[in-house]
Design a protein around this motif. Structure first.
Motif, PDB file in Angstrom:
ATOM      1  N   CYS A   1       0.846  -1.203   0.000  1.00 32.11           N
ATOM      2  CA  CYS A   1       0.000   0.000   0.000  1.00 32.11           C
ATOM      3  C   CYS A   1       0.874   1.243   0.000  1.00 32.11           C
ATOM      4  N   GLY A   2       0.693   2.114  -0.991  1.00 30.69           N
ATOM      5  CA  GLY A   2       1.442   3.356  -1.044  1.00 30.69           C
ATOM      6  C   GLY A   2       2.938   3.116  -1.091  1.00 30.69           C
ATOM      7  N   SER A   3       3.667   3.768  -0.160  1.00 33.23           N
ATOM      8  CA  SER A   3       5.122   3.613  -0.115  1.00 33.23           C
ATOM      9  C   SER A   3       5.541   2.300   0.522  1.00 33.23           C
ATOM     10  N   ASN A   4       4.618   1.595   1.153  1.00 34.11           N
ATOM     11  CA  ASN A   4       4.926   0.298   1.759  1.00 34.11           C
ATOM     12  C   ASN A   4       4.867  -0.799   0.700  1.00 34.11           C
ATOM     13  N   GLN A   5       5.995  -1.438   0.472  1.00 33.25           N
ATOM     14  CA  GLN A   5       6.041  -2.541  -0.469  1.00 33.25           C
ATOM     15  C   GLN A   5       5.594  -3.830   0.226  1.00 33.25           C
ATOM     16  N   ILE A   6       5.630  -4.933  -0.472  1.00 33.15           N
ATOM     17  CA  ILE A   6       5.160  -6.206   0.079  1.00 33.15           C
ATOM     18  C   ILE A   6       5.922  -6.551   1.354  1.00 33.15           C
ATOM     19  N   ASP A   7       5.180  -6.907   2.388  1.00 30.94           N
ATOM     20  CA  ASP A   7       5.763  -7.335   3.666  1.00 30.94           C
ATOM     21  C   ASP A   7       5.916  -8.856   3.623  1.00 30.94           C
ATOM     22  N   ASN A   8       7.105  -9.308   3.292  1.00 31.70           N
ATOM     23  CA  ASN A   8       7.336 -10.745   3.143  1.00 31.70           C
ATOM     24  C   ASN A   8       7.179 -11.490   4.462  1.00 31.70           C
ATOM     25  N   GLN A   9       7.542 -10.841   5.558  1.00 30.65           N
ATOM     26  CA  GLN A   9       7.396 -11.489   6.854  1.00 30.65           C
ATOM     27  C   GLN A   9       5.921 -11.722   7.180  1.00 30.65           C
ATOM     28  N   LEU A  10       5.100 -10.742   6.897  1.00 28.30           N
ATOM     29  CA  LEU A  10       3.663 -10.894   7.122  1.00 28.30           C
ATOM     30  C   LEU A  10       3.105 -12.028   6.269  1.00 28.30           C
ATOM     31  N   ASN A  11       3.538 -12.101   5.028  1.00 29.83           N
ATOM     32  CA  ASN A  11       3.047 -13.165   4.150  1.00 29.83           C
ATOM     33  C   ASN A  11       3.539 -14.542   4.580  1.00 29.83           C
ATOM     34  N   LYS A  12       4.722 -14.606   5.174  1.00 28.79           N
ATOM     35  CA  LYS A  12       5.200 -15.879   5.713  1.00 28.79           C
ATOM     36  C   LYS A  12       4.306 -16.342   6.872  1.00 28.79           C
ATOM     37  N   ILE A  13       3.874 -15.395   7.674  1.00 30.13           N
ATOM     38  CA  ILE A  13       2.953 -15.728   8.767  1.00 30.13           C
ATOM     39  C   ILE A  13       1.646 -16.268   8.192  1.00 30.13           C
TER      40      ILE A  13
END
Length: 264
Positions: free
Chosen positions: A199-211
């Motif tokens: 979202c916006g300036s935040n790119q994909i959060d790989n750690q969140l997706n691993k969870i």
């Protein structure tokens, strides 16, 4: 995980929940342009919950036919149409476009209660006004129509991007589900979970997706590649989906529902 780190992330949200900062006036409740119908019995219920991508945040797409799906709101069934009742925002809702692509849209009644900008903490805390609102609608619909909860589509993560080292996202997610289905007798449902963190300036959060990938090992949780698979060419503002993004997300979710329906 340090206890003080979790406190830093949760204390503001706890205070927000304790002061009830979720007034119904922030939800779309305008029924005067809606077609009310008698709620049919023994239907399948779909909950669409999470934050803004599951709320009323999309653009209008032309040439989509009306759908036979229903939108349940405050003890009344309405023809599912945009803007969706019960969610925040004043744009288009993904539920209409998902329903439009289902093989049997008239099998389902939709409850749409997503809250833009909400953290998973706000859904999963012990006293969650967001989950309580959803649970109230769910229990009432089940009681009034003998319908059964079949799917929870959970689209959330952008607000928690970059914070997963400070609290247990997986725990709050599972607590969110427990809150939402509280007092539902013999629940037999499936969860469709999206990879949503970009979202916006935040790119994909790989750690969140691993969870989320670990959550998929839980029974009846199905993880999809949308919406993180959609770059800015599929978004109208770097965060919320544009017409192309809506079409792809709706198609992927509808495809998963049809697959699950055909493989029971």
């Amino acid at each position: 995980m340090a206890a003080e780190a979790e406190t830093q992330r949760t204390i503001e949200l706890k205070n927000k929940i304790n002061t009830n900062s979720y007034p119904d006036l922030h939800r779309y409740t305008y029924i005067y342009n809606k077609s009310s119908l008698s709620c049919p019995s023994n239907k399948k219920i779909i909950l669409l919950v999470g934050q803004s991508l599951a709320a009323n945040s999309g653009p209008k797409i032309k040439n989509f036919k009306s759908t036979k799906g229903l939108n349940y709101f405050e003890s009344v069934c309405y023809q599912l149409s945009n803007i969706s009742l019960g969610a925040t925002g004043s744009r288009e809702n993904l539920s209409f476009y998902i329903s439009n692509q289902l093989e049997n849209p008239d099998d389902f009644i939709w409850i749409t209660t997503a809250w833009g900008g909400s953290s998973i903490i706000e859904w999963g805390m012990k006293r969650s006004f967001l989950s309580e609102y959803t649970n109230r609608h769910l229990l009432t619909l089940i009681k009034e129509s003998n319908s059964k909860l079949k799917y929870i589509i959970f689209m959330q993560g952008e607000t928690d991007n970059g914070y997963t080292d400070q609290f247990d996202y997986g725990k709050y997610f599972l607590d969110s589900i427990s809150n939402i289905i509280k007092n539902v007798e013999s629940p037999m449902f499936k969860i469709i979970l999206t990879r949503s963190s970009r979202c916006g300036s935040n790119q994909i959060d790989n750690q969140l997706n691993k969870i989320k990938e670990k959550l998929e090992f839980s029974k009846n949780i199905y993880l999809l590649n949308v919406t993180d698979s959609l770059n800015n060419s599929y978004r109208r503002d770097g965060c919320h989906l544009n017409q192309r993004g809506i079409k792809i997300a709706a198609k992927e979710i509808a495809k998963k529902i049809d697959y699950l329906e055909g493989n029971e």
